[in-house]
Design a protein around this motif. Structure first.
Motif, PDB file in Angstrom:
ATOM      1  N   LEU A  68     -12.136   1.562 -10.954  1.00  0.00           N
ATOM      2  CA  LEU A  68     -12.022   0.106 -10.883  1.00  0.00           C
ATOM      3  C   LEU A  68     -10.556  -0.309 -10.762  1.00  0.00           C
ATOM      4  CD1 LEU A  68     -13.664  -2.495 -10.981  1.00  0.00           C
ATOM      5  CD2 LEU A  68     -13.401  -2.495 -13.457  1.00  0.00           C
ATOM      6  N   LEU A  69      -9.694   0.334 -11.520  1.00  0.00           N
ATOM      7  CA  LEU A  69      -8.266   0.013 -11.460  1.00  0.00           C
ATOM      8  C   LEU A  69      -7.655   0.429 -10.134  1.00  0.00           C
ATOM      9  CD1 LEU A  69      -7.194   1.097 -15.063  1.00  0.00           C
ATOM     10  CD2 LEU A  69      -7.436  -1.243 -14.202  1.00  0.00           C
ATOM     11  N   ALA A  70      -8.259   1.429  -9.474  1.00  0.00           N
ATOM     12  CA  ALA A  70      -7.706   1.931  -8.209  1.00  0.00           C
ATOM     13  C   ALA A  70      -8.142   1.111  -6.999  1.00  0.00           C
ATOM     14  CB  ALA A  70      -8.126   3.389  -8.005  1.00  0.00           C
ATOM     15  N   VAL A  71      -9.168   0.273  -7.155  1.00  0.00           N
ATOM     16  CA  VAL A  71      -9.698  -0.478  -6.010  1.00  0.00           C
ATOM     17  C   VAL A  71      -8.626  -1.342  -5.357  1.00  0.00           C
ATOM     18  CG1 VAL A  71     -11.224  -2.402  -5.386  1.00  0.00           C
ATOM     19  CG2 VAL A  71     -12.122  -0.466  -6.673  1.00  0.00           C
ATOM     20  N   GLY A  72      -7.828  -2.044  -6.166  1.00  0.00           N
ATOM     21  CA  GLY A  72      -6.798  -2.915  -5.618  1.00  0.00           C
ATOM     22  C   GLY A  72      -5.788  -2.149  -4.789  1.00  0.00           C
ATOM     23  N   GLY A  73      -5.393  -0.965  -5.268  1.00  0.00           N
ATOM     24  CA  GLY A  73      -4.428  -0.156  -4.542  1.00  0.00           C
ATOM     25  C   GLY A  73      -4.968   0.308  -3.200  1.00  0.00           C
ATOM     26  N   GLU A  74      -6.247   0.652  -3.153  1.00  0.00           N
ATOM     27  CA  GLU A  74      -6.863   1.088  -1.899  1.00  0.00           C
ATOM     28  C   GLU A  74      -6.885  -0.059  -0.887  1.00  0.00           C
ATOM     29  OE1 GLU A  74     -10.628   2.507  -3.163  1.00  0.00           O
ATOM     30  OE2 GLU A  74      -9.813   4.302  -4.135  1.00  0.00           O
ATOM     31  N   ARG A  75      -7.239  -1.246  -1.368  1.00  0.00           N
ATOM     32  CA  ARG A  75      -7.272  -2.416  -0.472  1.00  0.00           C
ATOM     33  C   ARG A  75      -5.867  -2.760   0.014  1.00  0.00           C
ATOM     34  NH1 ARG A  75      -7.555  -8.318  -2.067  1.00  0.00           N
ATOM     35  NH2 ARG A  75      -7.930  -9.409  -0.105  1.00  0.00           N
ATOM     36  N   TRP A  76      -4.900  -2.644  -0.884  1.00  0.00           N
ATOM     37  CA  TRP A  76      -3.519  -2.955  -0.547  1.00  0.00           C
ATOM     38  C   TRP A  76      -2.987  -2.023   0.526  1.00  0.00           C
ATOM     39  CZ3 TRP A  76       1.018  -0.905  -3.773  1.00  0.00           C
ATOM     40  CH2 TRP A  76       2.230  -1.428  -3.297  1.00  0.00           C
ATOM     41  N   ARG A  77      -3.238  -0.721   0.398  1.00  0.00           N
ATOM     42  CA  ARG A  77      -2.766   0.227   1.398  1.00  0.00           C
ATOM     43  C   ARG A  77      -3.410  -0.034   2.756  1.00  0.00           C
ATOM     44  NH1 ARG A  77      -3.188   3.456  -3.093  1.00  0.00           N
ATOM     45  NH2 ARG A  77      -5.204   4.316  -2.473  1.00  0.00           N
ATOM     46  N   ALA A  78      -4.690  -0.407   2.730  1.00  0.00           N
ATOM     47  CA  ALA A  78      -5.368  -0.716   3.988  1.00  0.00           C
ATOM     48  C   ALA A  78      -4.751  -1.951   4.644  1.00  0.00           C
ATOM     49  CB  ALA A  78      -6.860  -0.935   3.738  1.00  0.00           C
ATOM     50  N   LEU A  79      -4.442  -2.969   3.861  1.00  0.00           N
ATOM     51  CA  LEU A  79      -3.815  -4.181   4.396  1.00  0.00           C
ATOM     52  C   LEU A  79      -2.436  -3.871   4.962  1.00  0.00           C
ATOM     53  CD1 LEU A  79      -4.741  -6.716   1.563  1.00  0.00           C
ATOM     54  CD2 LEU A  79      -5.467  -6.874   3.953  1.00  0.00           C
ATOM     55  N   LEU A  80      -1.702  -3.035   4.245  1.00  0.00           N
ATOM     56  CA  LEU A  80      -0.352  -2.688   4.701  1.00  0.00           C
ATOM     57  C   LEU A  80      -0.410  -1.884   5.992  1.00  0.00           C
ATOM     58  CD1 LEU A  80       2.654  -2.861   4.041  1.00  0.00           C
ATOM     59  CD2 LEU A  80       2.412  -0.739   2.726  1.00  0.00           C
ATOM     60  N   ALA A  81      -1.340  -0.950   6.072  1.00  0.00           N
ATOM     61  CA  ALA A  81      -1.468  -0.125   7.270  1.00  0.00           C
ATOM     62  C   ALA A  81      -1.841  -0.967   8.485  1.00  0.00           C
ATOM     63  CB  ALA A  81      -2.515   0.956   7.047  1.00  0.00           C
ATOM     64  N   ALA A  82      -2.504  -2.105   8.238  1.00  0.00           N
ATOM     65  CA  ALA A  82      -2.934  -2.980   9.333  1.00  0.00           C
ATOM     66  C   ALA A  82      -1.905  -4.072   9.634  1.00  0.00           C
ATOM     67  CB  ALA A  82      -4.274  -3.614   8.991  1.00  0.00           C
ATOM     68  N   SER A  83      -0.701  -3.958   9.079  1.00  0.00           N
ATOM     69  CA  SER A  83       0.333  -4.973   9.291  1.00  0.00           C
ATOM     70  C   SER A  83       0.677  -5.108  10.767  1.00  0.00           C
ATOM     71  CB  SER A  83       1.610  -4.617   8.513  1.00  0.00           C
ATOM     72  OG  SER A  83       1.365  -4.623   7.135  1.00  0.00           O
ATOM     73  N   GLU A  84       1.165  -6.274  11.120  1.00  0.00           N
ATOM     74  CA  GLU A  84       1.534  -6.537  12.505  1.00  0.00           C
ATOM     75  C   GLU A  84       2.633  -5.588  12.952  1.00  0.00           C
ATOM     76  OE1 GLU A  84       3.410 -10.223  15.162  1.00  0.00           O
ATOM     77  OE2 GLU A  84       2.689 -10.561  13.116  1.00  0.00           O
ATOM     78  N   PRO A  85       2.468  -4.944  14.104  1.00  0.00           N
ATOM     79  CA  PRO A  85       3.506  -4.013  14.593  1.00  0.00           C
ATOM     80  C   PRO A  85       4.845  -4.721  14.745  1.00  0.00           C
ATOM     81  CG  PRO A  85       1.475  -3.804  15.870  1.00  0.00           C
ATOM     82  CD  PRO A  85       1.310  -5.020  14.993  1.00  0.00           C
ATOM     83  N   GLY A  86       5.898  -4.044  14.326  1.00  0.00           N
ATOM     84  CA  GLY A  86       7.231  -4.606  14.461  1.00  0.00           C
ATOM     85  C   GLY A  86       7.671  -5.444  13.278  1.00  0.00           C
ATOM     86  N   ALA A  87       6.766  -5.697  12.329  1.00  0.00           N
ATOM     87  CA  ALA A  87       7.148  -6.490  11.153  1.00  0.00           C
ATOM     88  C   ALA A  87       8.118  -5.688  10.289  1.00  0.00           C
ATOM     89  CB  ALA A  87       5.918  -6.858  10.341  1.00  0.00           C
ATOM     90  N   ALA A  88       9.125  -6.375   9.731  1.00  0.00           N
ATOM     91  CA  ALA A  88      10.046  -5.698   8.815  1.00  0.00           C
ATOM     92  C   ALA A  88       9.258  -5.208   7.609  1.00  0.00           C
ATOM     93  CB  ALA A  88      11.149  -6.650   8.383  1.00  0.00           C
ATOM     94  N   LEU A  89       9.577  -4.018   7.139  1.00  0.00           N
ATOM     95  CA  LEU A  89       8.818  -3.424   6.045  1.00  0.00           C
ATOM     96  C   LEU A  89       8.753  -4.322   4.808  1.00  0.00           C
ATOM     97  CD1 LEU A  89       7.192  -1.098   4.890  1.00  0.00           C
ATOM     98  CD2 LEU A  89       9.334   0.021   4.274  1.00  0.00           C
ATOM     99  N   PRO A  90       9.867  -4.916   4.351  1.00  0.00           N
ATOM    100  CA  PRO A  90       9.772  -5.799   3.184  1.00  0.00           C
ATOM    101  C   PRO A  90       8.795  -6.956   3.398  1.00  0.00           C
ATOM    102  CG  PRO A  90      12.053  -5.220   3.582  1.00  0.00           C
ATOM    103  CD  PRO A  90      11.279  -4.734   4.772  1.00  0.00           C
ATOM    104  N   ASP A  91       8.773  -7.515   4.632  1.00  0.00           N
ATOM    105  CA  ASP A  91       7.849  -8.597   4.929  1.00  0.00           C
ATOM    106  C   ASP A  91       6.402  -8.102   4.899  1.00  0.00           C
ATOM    107  OD1 ASP A  91       9.929 -10.376   5.239  1.00  0.00           O
ATOM    108  OD2 ASP A  91      10.065 -10.092   7.397  1.00  0.00           O
ATOM    109  N   ALA A  92       6.172  -6.907   5.462  1.00  0.00           N
ATOM    110  CA  ALA A  92       4.827  -6.339   5.470  1.00  0.00           C
ATOM    111  C   ALA A  92       4.349  -6.068   4.048  1.00  0.00           C
ATOM    112  CB  ALA A  92       4.806  -5.051   6.294  1.00  0.00           C
TER     113      ALA A  92
END
Length: 224
Positions: free
Chosen positions: A70-94
């Protein structure tokens, strides 16, 4: 997303296993919040989840370990969102965008999830074994985040900067949730997890050698 889910679809057996683990985790979280880990037994968790005690121990070594998924669910969703970030976005912004989305509470289900995390963190204050599970989940999340950060940062980013960025982003969420759990602030608005995490991320990312990008905004859910 987990390494397993990023390489191939899960089989029916694997999906059922994960569903059972999550059901047990929800049952453990409800009982821990209501009675504390000290007032909760593995038998009570298994009974609440509707599984046999032997099934509980097939998946988890201890009652505290049961809330790990249950505690790990948020981290999994977060990594998926980050991996789907807009190409070319600065890493801190992503990173800031993914953090804001994962800690946002756009509906009641998301709000319930955050409040459940608050209950677990409050229970962990007096239970070293439960705190150890929380720290382990965060460490695993940081390690799984590194290849995602490396992919977004590009070839110019060094190993140290990648590790620092993954650690900063993970700690921003951890510290934000821990700080929020100690208060009665709502899931949105001033003092919310999204607002606190945005503040933490801005400060912690300053220690990396990566381009800063635009100033991260806390997002609609965290604005007064």
């Amino acid at each position: 997303m987990s390494p397993q889910s990023s390489t191939r679809p899960l089989s029916l057996t694997e999906r059922r296993k994960l569903a059972t683990q999550l059901e047990i985790a929800h049952a453990a979280a409800e009982l821990f919040t209501a009675h504390g880990p000290g007032g909760t037994t593995a038998e009570a968790i298994a009974d609440r989840a509707g599984v046999a005690l032997r099934t509980f121990y097939r998946y988890f070594r201890s009652k505290q370990d049961a809330v790990g998924p249950l505690l790990a669910v948020g981290g999994e969703r977060w990594r998926a969102l980050l991996a789907a970030s807009e190409p070319g976005a600065a890493l801190p912004d992503a990173l800031a965008g993914a953090v804001a989305k994962v800690l946002d509470a756009p509906d009641e289900a998301a709000a319930v999830g955050l409040r459940q995390a608050r209950g677990l963190l409050r229970a962990a204050a007096d239970d070293p074994a439960l705190r150890a599970v929380w720290y382990r989940v965060n460490q695993e999340s940081e390690e799984r985040l590194r290849p995602v950060v490396a992919e977004l940062a590009g070839e110019g980013a060094g190993p140290l900067d990648i590790r620092l960025a993954a650690a900063a982003a993970t700690d921003a969420i951890r510290i934000a949730l821990e700080t929020w759990a100690e208060t009665d602030a709502d899931v949105t608005g001033p003092g919310s997890p999204a607002e606190l995490a945005a503040r933490c991320l801005r400060e912690l990312m300053g220690g990396t050698g990566l381009p800063r990008g635009r100033q991260a905004s806390p997002g609609p859910a965290s604005r007064p």
